[in-house]
Design an enzyme around this catalytic site. Structure first.
Site, mmCIF file in Angstrom:
data_model
loop_
_atom_site.group_PDB
_atom_site.id
_atom_site.type_symbol
_atom_site.label_atom_id
_atom_site.label_comp_id
_atom_site.label_asym_id
_atom_site.label_seq_id
_atom_site.Cartn_x
_atom_site.Cartn_y
_atom_site.Cartn_z
ATOM 1 N N HIS A 151 2.459 5.268 -8.982
ATOM 2 C CA HIS A 151 3.552 5.600 -8.062
ATOM 3 C C HIS A 151 4.299 6.852 -8.512
ATOM 4 O O HIS A 151 4.818 7.600 -7.684
ATOM 5 C CB HIS A 151 4.538 4.435 -7.982
ATOM 6 C CG HIS A 151 4.107 3.305 -7.110
ATOM 7 N ND1 HIS A 151 4.346 3.271 -5.753
ATOM 8 C CD2 HIS A 151 3.472 2.149 -7.394
ATOM 9 C CE1 HIS A 151 3.880 2.143 -5.238
ATOM 10 N NE2 HIS A 151 3.334 1.443 -6.229
ATOM 11 N N ASP A 158 3.530 1.205 -1.511
ATOM 12 C CA ASP A 158 3.437 -0.244 -1.294
ATOM 13 C C ASP A 158 3.958 -0.514 0.108
ATOM 14 O O ASP A 158 5.083 -0.111 0.449
ATOM 15 C CB ASP A 158 4.302 -1.010 -2.300
ATOM 16 C CG ASP A 158 3.796 -0.897 -3.731
ATOM 17 O OD1 ASP A 158 2.604 -0.614 -3.922
ATOM 18 O OD2 ASP A 158 4.603 -1.112 -4.656
ATOM 19 N N GLU A 240 -3.738 -5.962 -5.479
ATOM 20 C CA GLU A 240 -2.487 -6.011 -4.711
ATOM 21 C C GLU A 240 -2.758 -5.584 -3.271
ATOM 22 O O GLU A 240 -3.039 -4.412 -3.014
ATOM 23 C CB GLU A 240 -1.432 -5.087 -5.332
ATOM 24 C CG GLU A 240 -1.061 -5.460 -6.764
ATOM 25 C CD GLU A 240 -0.078 -4.484 -7.395
ATOM 26 O OE1 GLU A 240 0.190 -3.411 -6.798
ATOM 27 O OE2 GLU A 240 0.423 -4.784 -8.497
ATOM 28 N N HIS A 243 -0.820 -2.308 -2.040
ATOM 29 C CA HIS A 243 -0.803 -1.099 -2.867
ATOM 30 C C HIS A 243 -1.938 -0.152 -2.481
ATOM 31 O O HIS A 243 -3.110 -0.504 -2.578
ATOM 32 C CB HIS A 243 -0.942 -1.534 -4.336
ATOM 33 C CG HIS A 243 -0.944 -0.424 -5.340
ATOM 34 N ND1 HIS A 243 0.014 -0.331 -6.324
ATOM 35 C CD2 HIS A 243 -1.785 0.607 -5.553
ATOM 36 C CE1 HIS A 243 -0.253 0.728 -7.092
ATOM 37 N NE2 HIS A 243 -1.344 1.310 -6.637
#
Length: 268
Positions: A151, A158, A240, A243
């Protein structure tokens, strides 16, 4: 009694000292916050229709408090990633859905905050929602927390999908009873997104994008998100469902630390 000469000398010394204090820069002036490179943009400037619920600006996250570096609840991304999200949004709007981002660019100081929290084994106040079945001593070994995050490079986001018209998500009330992130949708915190099988930031294997226990509507919803984004160059992190990273990354090896605020983009 001091002589006139001595008093004059004292006056000169006192004035010099005061001038020195006035001239000394404050800590804030000495270390100003870094600015974002010009290739970073506010997502709302590229696509104002994409919903934003920046969780780390609030207390509703696994840390249980606003995270360092989140000075405003806004999404900042590299321009190519933001433009690609806009293209994905155009397609989803035609189907009656909208993207909703939870987190975008994340400063290194926020990642450092996560690391400090993970090492404090006595702080378990958000465990019941975000990591009910994970021992906090395992957060690093199991890959939930790391000292660096993609990130911070600016092209990772996200996000989820919301059915339109979007219902408001009620505010989180600090101290309210927590519900496990992997429970049935009606038992989890009432997010306005479609049912993805878990809540956002759920530290559980059920959050793995292709977990075989996710079927039916939940599977369709995960596929809807992944297909919309992969068509525009985003790659999902298999652990995830929320993500995604835009490829190729504009800054594949740089971890930025400018705070999340409009003023970080000033001068663009």
């Amino acid at each position: 009694m001091r002589t006139a000469a001595a008093l004059r000398k004292l006056t000169v010394l006192t004035a010099a000292a005061l001038l020195g204090v006035a001239a000394a820069p404050s800590a804030a002036e000495a270390t100003p916050d870094p600015k974002a490179p010009k290739k970073f943009v506010a997502l709302s400037d590229v696509d104002p229709t994409i919903l934003q619920e920046i969780r780390y600006f609030t207390e509703h996250n696994f840390v249980g408090e606003p995270v360092d570096g989140y000075k405003k609840p806004m999404c900042i991304l590299t321009r190519p990633a933001a433009k690609a999200l806009h293209k994905a949004q155009v397609g989803l709007l035609k189907k009656g859905y909208s993207l909703k981002v939870y987190d975008c660019y994340r400063p290194q100081r926020a990642v450092d905050h996560f690391v400090r929290w993970a090492k404090d084994l006595d702080d378990q106040k958000m465990k019941a929602e975000f990591y009910p079945q994970v021992d906090k001593t395992r957060l690093f070994a199991d890959g939930y927390i790391a000292e660096k995050s993609g990130h911070s490079r600016g092209s990772t986001v996200d996000l989820t999908v919301v059915k339109l018209p979007a219902r408001p998500t009620r505010p989180y009330v600090p101290g309210e009873p927590l519900k496990a992130c992997y429970g049935p949708q009606k038992e989890r915190f009432p997010d306005n997104s479609v049912d993805m099988g878990t809540g956002f930031d759920c530290f559980d294997t059920l959050a793995h994008t292709d977990d075989p226990r996710i079927q039916g509507v939940q599977r369709s919803n995960r596929d809807l998100l992944r297909n919309a984004l992969s068509d525009q160059g985003f790659v999902n992190l298999p652990e995830e469902w929320w993500h995604f990273t835009y490829k190729p990354e504009l800054f594949p090896d740089t971890y930025f630390d400018f705070p999340i605020a409009r003023r970080s983009l000033t001068g663009h």
